[in-house]
Design a protein around this motif. Structure first.
Motif, PDB file in Angstrom:
ATOM      1  N   ILE A  71       0.847  -1.182   0.000  1.00 23.25           N
ATOM      2  CA  ILE A  71       0.000   0.000   0.000  1.00 23.25           C
ATOM      3  C   ILE A  71       0.889   1.240   0.000  1.00 23.25           C
ATOM      4  O   ILE A  71       1.814   1.351   0.787  1.00 23.25           O
ATOM      5  N   VAL A  72       0.585   2.160  -0.904  1.00 28.13           N
ATOM      6  CA  VAL A  72       1.312   3.422  -0.991  1.00 28.13           C
ATOM      7  C   VAL A  72       0.344   4.520  -0.576  1.00 28.13           C
ATOM      8  O   VAL A  72      -0.760   4.608  -1.111  1.00 28.13           O
ATOM      9  N   VAL A  73       0.753   5.354   0.373  1.00 20.12           N
ATOM     10  CA  VAL A  73      -0.109   6.425   0.860  1.00 20.12           C
ATOM     11  C   VAL A  73       0.622   7.754   0.761  1.00 20.12           C
ATOM     12  O   VAL A  73       1.749   7.886   1.227  1.00 20.12           O
ATOM     13  N   CYS A  74      -0.030   8.708   0.154  1.00 20.56           N
ATOM     14  CA  CYS A  74       0.441  10.091   0.159  1.00 20.56           C
ATOM     15  C   CYS A  74      -0.599  10.879   0.937  1.00 20.56           C
ATOM     16  O   CYS A  74      -1.751  10.978   0.504  1.00 20.56           O
ATOM     17  N   ASP A  75      -0.213  11.394   2.090  1.00 19.49           N
ATOM     18  CA  ASP A  75      -1.136  12.150   2.930  1.00 19.49           C
ATOM     19  C   ASP A  75      -1.623  13.414   2.223  1.00 19.49           C
ATOM     20  O   ASP A  75      -1.014  13.872   1.254  1.00 19.49           O
ATOM     21  N   PHE A  76      -2.708  13.984   2.752  1.00 24.60           N
ATOM     22  CA  PHE A  76      -3.239  15.215   2.181  1.00 24.60           C
ATOM     23  C   PHE A  76      -2.162  16.286   2.119  1.00 24.60           C
ATOM     24  O   PHE A  76      -1.423  16.505   3.066  1.00 24.60           O
ATOM     25  N   THR A  77      -2.081  16.931   0.963  1.00 22.52           N
ATOM     26  CA  THR A  77      -1.095  17.977   0.732  1.00 22.52           C
ATOM     27  C   THR A  77      -1.656  18.996  -0.252  1.00 22.52           C
ATOM     28  O   THR A  77      -2.500  18.659  -1.088  1.00 22.52           O
ATOM     29  N   ASP A  78      -1.164  20.216  -0.152  1.00 20.27           N
ATOM     30  CA  ASP A  78      -1.517  21.219  -1.158  1.00 20.27           C
ATOM     31  C   ASP A  78      -0.450  21.272  -2.255  1.00 20.27           C
ATOM     32  O   ASP A  78      -0.550  22.039  -3.192  1.00 20.27           O
ATOM     33  N   ASP A  79       0.570  20.420  -2.137  1.00 19.90           N
ATOM     34  CA  ASP A  79       1.620  20.298  -3.153  1.00 19.90           C
ATOM     35  C   ASP A  79       1.183  19.245  -4.168  1.00 19.90           C
ATOM     36  O   ASP A  79       1.524  18.069  -4.059  1.00 19.90           O
ATOM     37  N   ILE A  80       0.411  19.683  -5.144  1.00 20.67           N
ATOM     38  CA  ILE A  80      -0.170  18.755  -6.117  1.00 20.67           C
ATOM     39  C   ILE A  80       0.918  18.070  -6.939  1.00 20.67           C
ATOM     40  O   ILE A  80       0.751  16.945  -7.400  1.00 20.67           O
ATOM     41  N   SER A  81       2.078  18.702  -7.087  1.00 20.57           N
ATOM     42  CA  SER A  81       3.166  18.060  -7.832  1.00 20.57           C
ATOM     43  C   SER A  81       3.629  16.783  -7.125  1.00 20.57           C
ATOM     44  O   SER A  81       4.077  15.838  -7.778  1.00 20.57           O
ATOM     45  N   ASN A  82       3.518  16.738  -5.814  1.00 20.39           N
ATOM     46  CA  ASN A  82       3.869  15.529  -5.067  1.00 20.39           C
ATOM     47  C   ASN A  82       2.894  14.396  -5.406  1.00 20.39           C
ATOM     48  O   ASN A  82       3.302  13.249  -5.601  1.00 20.39           O
ATOM     49  N   ILE A  83       1.615  14.718  -5.485  1.00 18.97           N
ATOM     50  CA  ILE A  83       0.603  13.731  -5.886  1.00 18.97           C
ATOM     51  C   ILE A  83       0.910  13.245  -7.301  1.00 18.97           C
ATOM     52  O   ILE A  83       0.884  12.043  -7.578  1.00 18.97           O
ATOM     53  N   GLN A  84       1.212  14.171  -8.197  1.00 20.69           N
ATOM     54  CA  GLN A  84       1.516  13.799  -9.582  1.00 20.69           C
ATOM     55  C   GLN A  84       2.708  12.846  -9.643  1.00 20.69           C
ATOM     56  O   GLN A  84       2.688  11.867 -10.391  1.00 20.69           O
ATOM     57  N   ARG A  85       3.727  13.103  -8.858  1.00 27.86           N
ATOM     58  CA  ARG A  85       4.920  12.250  -8.848  1.00 27.86           C
ATOM     59  C   ARG A  85       4.579  10.848  -8.355  1.00 27.86           C
ATOM     60  O   ARG A  85       4.957   9.841  -8.973  1.00 27.86           O
ATOM     61  N   ILE A  86       3.861  10.759  -7.254  1.00 20.61           N
ATOM     62  CA  ILE A  86       3.543   9.458  -6.667  1.00 20.61           C
ATOM     63  C   ILE A  86       2.613   8.653  -7.569  1.00 20.61           C
ATOM     64  O   ILE A  86       2.815   7.457  -7.770  1.00 20.61           O
ATOM     65  N   VAL A  87       1.618   9.308  -8.145  1.00 24.72           N
ATOM     66  CA  VAL A  87       0.728   8.613  -9.086  1.00 24.72           C
ATOM     67  C   VAL A  87       1.544   8.097 -10.269  1.00 24.72           C
ATOM     68  O   VAL A  87       1.394   6.950 -10.693  1.00 24.72           O
ATOM     69  N   GLY A  88       2.415   8.933 -10.793  1.00 26.18           N
ATOM     70  CA  GLY A  88       3.234   8.551 -11.945  1.00 26.18           C
ATOM     71  C   GLY A  88       4.149   7.364 -11.689  1.00 26.18           C
ATOM     72  O   GLY A  88       4.506   6.633 -12.614  1.00 26.18           O
ATOM     73  N   GLU A  89       4.530   7.145 -10.438  1.00 25.46           N
ATOM     74  CA  GLU A  89       5.430   6.046 -10.091  1.00 25.46           C
ATOM     75  C   GLU A  89       4.730   4.701  -9.979  1.00 25.46           C
ATOM     76  O   GLU A  89       5.408   3.660  -9.911  1.00 25.46           O
ATOM     77  N   GLN A  90       3.415   4.677  -9.968  1.00 24.82           N
ATOM     78  CA  GLN A  90       2.698   3.422  -9.713  1.00 24.82           C
ATOM     79  C   GLN A  90       2.735   2.482 -10.904  1.00 24.82           C
ATOM     80  O   GLN A  90       2.654   2.904 -12.053  1.00 24.82           O
ATOM     81  N   VAL A  91       2.875   1.188 -10.599  1.00 26.00           N
ATOM     82  CA  VAL A  91       2.811   0.126 -11.601  1.00 26.00           C
ATOM     83  C   VAL A  91       1.871  -0.945 -11.076  1.00 26.00           C
ATOM     84  O   VAL A  91       1.725  -1.131  -9.862  1.00 26.00           O
ATOM     85  N   ALA A  92       1.248  -1.641 -11.996  1.00 25.89           N
ATOM     86  CA  ALA A  92       0.397  -2.768 -11.595  1.00 25.89           C
ATOM     87  C   ALA A  92       1.289  -3.935 -11.244  1.00 25.89           C
ATOM     88  O   ALA A  92       2.195  -4.301 -11.990  1.00 25.89           O
ATOM     89  N   SER A  93       1.047  -4.528 -10.075  1.00 29.06           N
ATOM     90  CA  SER A  93       1.852  -5.673  -9.675  1.00 29.06           C
ATOM     91  C   SER A  93       1.104  -6.524  -8.672  1.00 29.06           C
ATOM     92  O   SER A  93       0.188  -6.060  -7.994  1.00 29.06           O
ATOM     93  N   GLY A  94       1.525  -7.775  -8.586  1.00 27.80           N
ATOM     94  CA  GLY A  94       0.968  -8.681  -7.596  1.00 27.80           C
ATOM     95  C   GLY A  94      -0.257  -9.412  -8.076  1.00 27.80           C
ATOM     96  O   GLY A  94      -0.685  -9.307  -9.224  1.00 27.80           O
ATOM     97  N   GLY A  95      -0.823 -10.151  -7.174  1.00 27.71           N
ATOM     98  CA  GLY A  95      -2.009 -10.941  -7.482  1.00 27.71           C
ATOM     99  C   GLY A  95      -1.642 -12.321  -7.954  1.00 27.71           C
ATOM    100  O   GLY A  95      -0.492 -12.658  -8.197  1.00 27.71           O
ATOM    101  N   ASP A  96      -2.669 -13.150  -8.033  1.00 24.71           N
ATOM    102  CA  ASP A  96      -2.463 -14.531  -8.487  1.00 24.71           C
ATOM    103  C   ASP A  96      -2.694 -14.651  -9.966  1.00 24.71           C
ATOM    104  O   ASP A  96      -3.496 -14.076 -10.552  1.00 24.71           O
TER     105      ASP A  96
END
Length: 96
Positions: A71-96
């Motif tokens: 689980i990746v969590v980015c707490d509430f922030t007014d720095d939207i560029s931080n949200i953009q960075r974290i979203v951009g880093e996500q990849v689909a992984s795991g599962g059966d």
């Protein structure tokens, strides 16, 4: 939206392996929605604020814990560029 509106939005995204075909599109949509909300709210008043957070989740393993990176969590922030960075880093992984 009133002159001093405060908006808080949390985006939650399924980043399990089954999302592999759609993860890029989902990330683009989250970023587009975030930008549109920020633009709209800030256009109503210079005193309006927007805070966003993001949660990416993956499968819980039978043995405990989560698929890497879990689980990746980015707490509430007014720095939207931080949200953009974290979203951009996500990849689909795991599962059966």
């Amino acid at each position: 939206v009133s002159a001093t509106t405060s908006v808080e939005i949390c985006f939650v995204m399924d980043c399990t392996g089954s999302m592999a075909n759609w993860i890029t599109s989902c990330k683009e949509k989250v970023l587009q929605i975030a930008a549109n909300i920020e633009r709209f709210v800030k256009s109503t008043s210079s005193r309006s604020t927007v805070k966003m957070s993001f949660v990416a989740y993956r499968d819980h393993l039978k043995a405990g814990g989560y698929d890497n990176p879990g689980i990746v969590v980015c707490d509430f922030t007014d720095d939207i560029s931080n949200i953009q960075r974290i979203v951009g880093e996500q990849v689909a992984s795991g599962g059966d």
